[in-house]
Design an enzyme around this catalytic site. Sequence first.
Site, PDB file in Angstrom:
ATOM      1  N   THR A   1       0.842  -1.196   0.000  1.00 28.16           N
ATOM      2  CA  THR A   1       0.000   0.000   0.000  1.00 28.16           C
ATOM      3  C   THR A   1       0.879   1.248   0.000  1.00 28.16           C
ATOM      4  O   THR A   1       2.012   1.222   0.476  1.00 28.16           O
ATOM      5  CB  THR A   1      -0.930  -0.020   1.241  1.00 28.16           C
ATOM      6  OG1 THR A   1      -1.698  -1.219   1.201  1.00 28.16           O
ATOM      7  CG2 THR A   1      -1.881   1.160   1.280  1.00 28.16           C
TER       8      THR A   1
ATOM      9  N   THR B   1      -3.527   0.709  -3.219  1.00 27.99           N
ATOM     10  CA  THR B   1      -3.001  -0.563  -2.739  1.00 27.99           C
ATOM     11  C   THR B   1      -3.116  -1.677  -3.766  1.00 27.99           C
ATOM     12  O   THR B   1      -4.019  -1.654  -4.607  1.00 27.99           O
ATOM     13  CB  THR B   1      -3.756  -0.979  -1.448  1.00 27.99           C
ATOM     14  OG1 THR B   1      -3.190  -2.187  -0.930  1.00 27.99           O
ATOM     15  CG2 THR B   1      -5.230  -1.183  -1.680  1.00 27.99           C
TER      16      THR B   1
ATOM     17  N   GLN C   1      -6.394  -8.329  -3.431  1.00 33.62           N
ATOM     18  CA  GLN C   1      -7.319  -7.703  -2.473  1.00 33.62           C
ATOM     19  C   GLN C   1      -8.377  -8.666  -1.970  1.00 33.62           C
ATOM     20  O   GLN C   1      -9.020  -8.408  -0.951  1.00 33.62           O
ATOM     21  CB  GLN C   1      -7.991  -6.499  -3.131  1.00 33.62           C
ATOM     22  CG  GLN C   1      -8.089  -5.273  -2.245  1.00 33.62           C
ATOM     23  CD  GLN C   1      -6.753  -4.692  -1.895  1.00 33.62           C
ATOM     24  OE1 GLN C   1      -6.353  -4.732  -0.727  1.00 33.62           O
ATOM     25  NE2 GLN C   1      -6.052  -4.180  -2.888  1.00 33.62           N
TER      26      GLN C   1
ATOM     27  N   ASP D   1      -8.567  -9.444   1.651  1.00 34.00           N
ATOM     28  CA  ASP D   1      -9.139  -8.542   2.652  1.00 34.00           C
ATOM     29  C   ASP D   1     -10.573  -8.928   3.013  1.00 34.00           C
ATOM     30  O   ASP D   1     -11.171  -8.362   3.934  1.00 34.00           O
ATOM     31  CB  ASP D   1      -9.095  -7.082   2.173  1.00 34.00           C
ATOM     32  CG  ASP D   1      -7.788  -6.382   2.591  1.00 34.00           C
ATOM     33  OD1 ASP D   1      -7.034  -6.965   3.386  1.00 34.00           O
ATOM     34  OD2 ASP D   1      -7.541  -5.261   2.123  1.00 34.00           O
TER      35      ASP D   1
ATOM     36  N   SER E   1     -11.516  -2.571   4.109  1.00 40.83           N
ATOM     37  CA  SER E   1     -10.164  -2.014   4.078  1.00 40.83           C
ATOM     38  C   SER E   1      -9.840  -1.310   5.384  1.00 40.83           C
ATOM     39  O   SER E   1     -10.721  -1.039   6.205  1.00 40.83           O
ATOM     40  CB  SER E   1     -10.083  -1.004   2.933  1.00 40.83           C
ATOM     41  OG  SER E   1      -8.870  -0.272   2.967  1.00 40.83           O
TER      42      SER E   1
ATOM     43  N   GLY F   1       0.312   0.217   5.484  1.00 42.16           N
ATOM     44  CA  GLY F   1       0.701  -0.740   6.527  1.00 42.16           C
ATOM     45  C   GLY F   1      -0.447  -1.565   7.064  1.00 42.16           C
ATOM     46  O   GLY F   1      -0.543  -1.785   8.271  1.00 42.16           O
ATOM     47  N   GLY F   2      -1.353  -2.013   6.189  1.00 41.05           N
ATOM     48  CA  GLY F   2      -2.449  -2.884   6.657  1.00 41.05           C
ATOM     49  C   GLY F   2      -3.240  -2.195   7.755  1.00 41.05           C
ATOM     50  O   GLY F   2      -3.450  -0.970   7.713  1.00 41.05           O
TER      51      GLY F   2
HETATM   52  N1  GLY Z   1      -5.169  -3.842   1.458  1.00 42.23           N
HETATM   53  C1  GLY Z   1      -4.985  -3.064   2.634  1.00 42.23           C
HETATM   54  C2  GLY Z   1      -6.250  -2.379   3.039  1.00 42.23           C
HETATM   55  O1  GLY Z   1      -7.080  -2.073   2.196  1.00 42.23           O
HETATM   56  O2  GLY Z   1      -6.465  -2.182   4.202  1.00 42.23           O
END
Ligand code: GLY
Length: 560
Positions: free
Chosen positions: A372, A390, A411, A414, A443, A464-465
């Site tokens: 990201t 991302t 994705q 997620d 997300s 960073g997630g």
């Molecule tokens: N792929 C990371 C987020 O969307 O939180």
Amino acid sequence: MTGNVRSMLVLALLAAPAHAKSPPALRGTHGMVASDNAIASQVGARILADGGDAADAAVATALVLGVVQPFASGIGGGGFAVVWRTDEKKGYALDFREVAPAGASKDMYLDAAGEVIPGASTRGPRAAGVPGEVAGLWALHQAHGRLPWAKVVEPALRLARDGFPAPALLAERARDKQAELAERPALAAVFLPRGEPIAEGATVKRPALAATLAAVAKGGAEAFYRGPVAKKLAAAIKADGGLITADDLAGYATKVRPVVETTWRGQRILSMPPPSSGGAVLIEVLRVLEGDDLDAMGHNSSAYIHRLAEALKHAFADRARVMGDPDFTPVPVDQLIGDAARDRVREAFDPAHTLARDAYGAPNGLPADGGTSHFSVIDRWGNAVALTTTVNTSFGSMYVAGATGVLMNDQMDDFVSKPGVPNAYGLVGRAANAIAPGKRPLSSMTPTIVLKDDKVVLVVGGSGGPTIITGTLQVLLNILAFDMDPLAAVQAPRIHHQWVPEVLLLESEIPMDVVDALKARGHQVKVVDRFNAVQAIEVDGAVMRGASDPSKLGAPAAAP
Ligand code: GLY
């Protein structure tokens, strides 16, 4: 990049270790871009200098990031932008998140025994959602662009076609993922020349991607979703066993959504609503902290970190319980950021001890900054874009769709593959975030703009997630509550807690007596290196001060 661009733009920082003491943030008055790559920031600032709107600069910066740091974003991914338009005094959220293809199904990553198949949601064409990046950037440009589309696409196209010096971070990521890249010829050819990870400064060319960008420069989003690129993407993905079809691409649509918003200490905070959890979690925590005398607690004292961690645990438990795509499942954002949630969390607080896991909600390894990228833009007129983009994990799905050169996202990870089973970022969830055709995965991206009297005072966000939320939150607090300069705010050591797993991450520069005082309150503590990266621009009257997180070796640039 031309020598002209290089010479006329101001470089803020040389690469510096995280938290190193340094001069104040970059100062400018004619517009600024703070991204996690110096070349991308310089391109964005050049667009501003040429009379571009913040939206023009955002498009150019995002496209360049996808070329030079493809492990963290690209046209095979998607993102969100929070936008402020100064003339209309209007803010809105632009959602260009990936969607699950029509052929996706709730249990698509489970084996016959109902167990999650390792890697199924993170590697290869089946891990990819329908990309939203080109549609989102096109929508941003259609709404606010002042320069021709082809002009804002051109820098990315030129870098992909003519080459660019490999950024240090690309060299590091290529080393980190060498074994996996080596198994994929399309990636190995670019990032492992002669079988070795690309060296910092070596010239990288991406000719296949350049041809795709040339088609997009000429034909806009239509070329990517219904025209020549769409045909090639769909054919390659079908041949390689993926689910995304020409119909999925043709049906992709961005969404304009109202921002999630609060007033905090006299300032309006505008952030990203679902399908991101970022804005709601950020605001839920801010509201809990609003009545506290944070200065008296002391920045990064054990009392402050405990208070912050406890609020985060409640907010992340709420995230896991109810959050998903609002077009598929009702998400009670007002309840999460309302007075009742604030009072519930404040009443549950024990200053002396952390609580048992289930006190926060019924039930998430820990993340590293993965795939990201966030950047912040402000133009001379006061228009702002906070944009987070991302491909999900580092190098996304590691799948390049045939001759398009497009590195596809992963994705789909997620989503919740199975309730209670953590994803790549250790996050758990429930039915609200189950896979369904056309649905957007939940997300954590948190692009955020802060206003005072309808003028932008801060543009901020990170990568960073799930630590995006905590990183953005702490930098915002450092600037607004602790009155730090943006660079000091970005460099200050950070913490992270996401409720599950029950681990309080503390950056290694947090003093040992603070670590010990947090352990004494019952926290299971893990001391770690920096795990996220935040880019911030603070605006004070005519003066803009910007900082890119040194940990990701980025640098802001100011329009001259
Ligand atoms: N792929 C990371 C987020 O969307 O939180």
